[in-house]
Design a protein around this motif. Structure first.
Motif, PDB file in Angstrom:
ATOM      1  N   LEU A  98       0.835  -1.203   0.000  1.00  0.00           N
ATOM      2  CA  LEU A  98       0.000   0.000   0.000  1.00  0.00           C
ATOM      3  C   LEU A  98       0.869   1.252   0.000  1.00  0.00           C
ATOM      4  CD1 LEU A  98      -2.704   1.365   0.087  1.00  0.00           C
ATOM      5  CD2 LEU A  98      -2.807   0.942   2.559  1.00  0.00           C
TER       6      LEU A  98
ATOM      7  N   ASP B 211      -6.093   9.855   2.637  1.00  0.00           N
ATOM      8  CA  ASP B 211      -7.128   8.841   2.428  1.00  0.00           C
ATOM      9  C   ASP B 211      -6.478   7.720   1.623  1.00  0.00           C
ATOM     10  OD1 ASP B 211      -9.255   7.267   1.702  1.00  0.00           O
ATOM     11  OD2 ASP B 211     -10.544   8.924   1.045  1.00  0.00           O
ATOM     12  N   ILE B 212      -6.160   6.618   2.289  1.00  0.00           N
ATOM     13  CA  ILE B 212      -5.395   5.548   1.644  1.00  0.00           C
ATOM     14  C   ILE B 212      -6.279   4.432   1.099  1.00  0.00           C
ATOM     15  CG2 ILE B 212      -3.292   6.012   2.970  1.00  0.00           C
ATOM     16  CD1 ILE B 212      -4.091   3.709   4.845  1.00  0.00           C
ATOM     17  N   ARG B 213      -7.571   4.657   1.073  1.00  0.00           N
ATOM     18  CA  ARG B 213      -8.462   3.632   0.527  1.00  0.00           C
ATOM     19  C   ARG B 213      -8.192   3.431  -0.959  1.00  0.00           C
ATOM     20  NH1 ARG B 213     -14.162   5.995   1.638  1.00  0.00           N
ATOM     21  NH2 ARG B 213     -12.997   7.834   0.915  1.00  0.00           N
ATOM     22  N   GLY B 214      -8.531   2.236  -1.422  1.00  0.00           N
ATOM     23  CA  GLY B 214      -8.381   1.943  -2.851  1.00  0.00           C
ATOM     24  C   GLY B 214      -6.957   2.054  -3.343  1.00  0.00           C
ATOM     25  N   ASN B 215      -6.008   1.586  -2.508  1.00  0.00           N
ATOM     26  CA  ASN B 215      -4.583   1.661  -2.861  1.00  0.00           C
ATOM     27  C   ASN B 215      -4.140   3.081  -3.219  1.00  0.00           C
ATOM     28  OD1 ASN B 215      -3.964  -1.038  -2.439  1.00  0.00           O
ATOM     29  ND2 ASN B 215      -4.536  -1.635  -4.512  1.00  0.00           N
TER      30      ASN B 215
ATOM     31  N   SER C  34      -6.015   5.446  -4.509  1.00  0.00           N
ATOM     32  CA  SER C  34      -6.714   6.024  -5.664  1.00  0.00           C
ATOM     33  C   SER C  34      -7.592   7.215  -5.280  1.00  0.00           C
ATOM     34  CB  SER C  34      -7.566   4.961  -6.357  1.00  0.00           C
ATOM     35  OG  SER C  34      -8.557   4.443  -5.477  1.00  0.00           O
ATOM     36  N   HIS C  35      -7.919   7.358  -3.983  1.00  0.00           N
ATOM     37  CA  HIS C  35      -8.761   8.466  -3.526  1.00  0.00           C
ATOM     38  C   HIS C  35      -7.941   9.720  -3.224  1.00  0.00           C
ATOM     39  CE1 HIS C  35     -12.559   6.169  -2.909  1.00  0.00           C
ATOM     40  NE2 HIS C  35     -11.717   5.163  -2.749  1.00  0.00           N
TER      41      HIS C  35
ATOM     42  N   TRP D 243      -0.199   9.484   7.672  1.00  0.00           N
ATOM     43  CA  TRP D 243      -0.825   8.179   7.434  1.00  0.00           C
ATOM     44  C   TRP D 243      -1.835   7.937   8.577  1.00  0.00           C
ATOM     45  CZ3 TRP D 243       0.713   5.148   3.243  1.00  0.00           C
ATOM     46  CH2 TRP D 243       0.197   3.846   3.181  1.00  0.00           C
TER      47      TRP D 243
END
Length: 343
Positions: free
Chosen positions: A98, A183-187, A189-190, A204
């Motif tokens: 990630l 915002d680390i959601r979706g690898n 992508s956000h 983080w």
């Protein structure tokens, strides 16, 4: 039964002599700490490793600490961890794949982003950090290392502990409006790359489950009940907790703070319970040391005196901690940057 384990460990230490060194983190149980040749926080233990000559280094702690020791040890040395499954919830919040995705996204347009990883991360994460020109830090040297990183890039990504990142930024005067939690959601992508790279400090969204249990209300209650008491906490606590405490610092800082407190003082300590209980025992009759609230680390507790004895009995057959060579190269660079900056 514990006395038998004690004797086994004592006998093997005597037989092995200088070929064996036992290291233990401050959060280990007293029954383990008593056998340690070296005890300390992450920075203290890391500093010792390069100078050790022992063939076997038995590390009583969690996996990321043993990995760090293995990377700093010599080729002929073997680092053994009695409890290989002893992980870290905070470390698990920042998996290497990630971080790699996030760093690729942040730097895809050539932005200067320097990653600074807390030592509570895997060797693979440290390797990525080293590859992107970053370094690592401990709670003891976070201020020094964040200042180091801020001089080297337009933006710094601090991971994985948002609390330590915010508390250290407060010390350095980094404005709150120049900080941004990723915002680390979706690898990743956000992530809004333009907004992220305009920030001075990216955080983080990780935390320590042990220190997250401490709350501002607990301090308020102590102030009402015992207004003369002193309160010292670890900087992995929430910023509001750190602001309300009398002092905040690493485990080594906490130990010194208690030592330097006036005789007969009452000191509430906000960190892992094994250290708090050890300090309470050490200063019994002189100072009153109490936990802010009891908070224990289940992963640190996996190393027991029995397990340490069994590990020492089977040293030759124990699987040493191994870190892939490609990871070691850049992770060691990251670690050496820290050791050099904090020399």
């Amino acid at each position: 039964m514990s006395s038998n384990h004690t004797q086994i460990i004592t006998d093997i230490r005597k037989q092995r002599g200088s070929d064996l060194v036992i290291m233990a983190h401050h959060y280990q149980h007293e029954r383990v700490i008593l056998h340690a040749d070296l005890k300390g926080d992450s920075l203290e233990l890391a500093r010792h490793v390069p100078s050790l000559k022992a063939e076997y280094i038995v590390f009583c702690g969690v996996s990321f600490m043993a990995e760090t020791a293995a990377m700093l040890a010599g080729e002929d040395q073997k680092v053994i961890i009695p409890a290989p499954s002893a992980g870290c919830t905070m470390s698990g919040m920042a998996p290497a794949h990630l971080l790699d995705c996030v760093m690729r996204r942040l730097t895809e347009d050539g932005a200067s982003v320097i990653p600074l990883a807390y030592v509570n991360t895997s060797a693979a994460v440290k390797g990525i950090v080293g590859r992107y020109g970053g370094s690592v830090c401990t709670s003891a040297n976070a201020k020094t290392m964040l200042a180091w990183a801020l001089k080297r890039g337009e933006t710094v990504l601090f991971l994985p502990d948002r609390n330590l990142g915010n508390n250290t930024a407060d010390q350095l005067g980094v404005p709150a409006n120049r900080r941004m939690q990723l915002d680390i959601r979706g690898n990743g992508s956000h992530i809004d790359v333009k907004s992220a790279t305009a920030a001075r400090l990216l955080l983080w969204p990780g935390l320590c489950s042990i220190h997250e249990r401490f709350r501002e209300g607990q301090i308020d209650e102590i102030r009402q009940r015992d207004p003369d008491a002193l309160i010292v906490v670890h900087p992995e606590c929430r910023p509001g907790v750190v602001r309300k405490a009398d002092a905040a610092g690493s485990t080594s800082f906490i130990i010194k703070y208690v030592a330097n407190a006036p005789a007969e003082a009452t000191i509430y300590v906000g960190t892992e319970i094994n250290l708090v209980e050890r300090l309470a025992k050490q200063y019994r009759g002189d100072k009153r040391i109490r936990p802010l609230v009891p908070s224990s680390c289940a992963n640190m507790a996996l190393t027991t005196e029995r397990l340490l004895a069994e590990t020492l009995e089977n040293l030759e057959n124990s699987e040493p901690v191994r870190v892939p060579d490609d990871t070691v190269h850049y992770a060691r660079i990251a670690l050496e940057r820290m050791l050099e900056a904090c020399a």
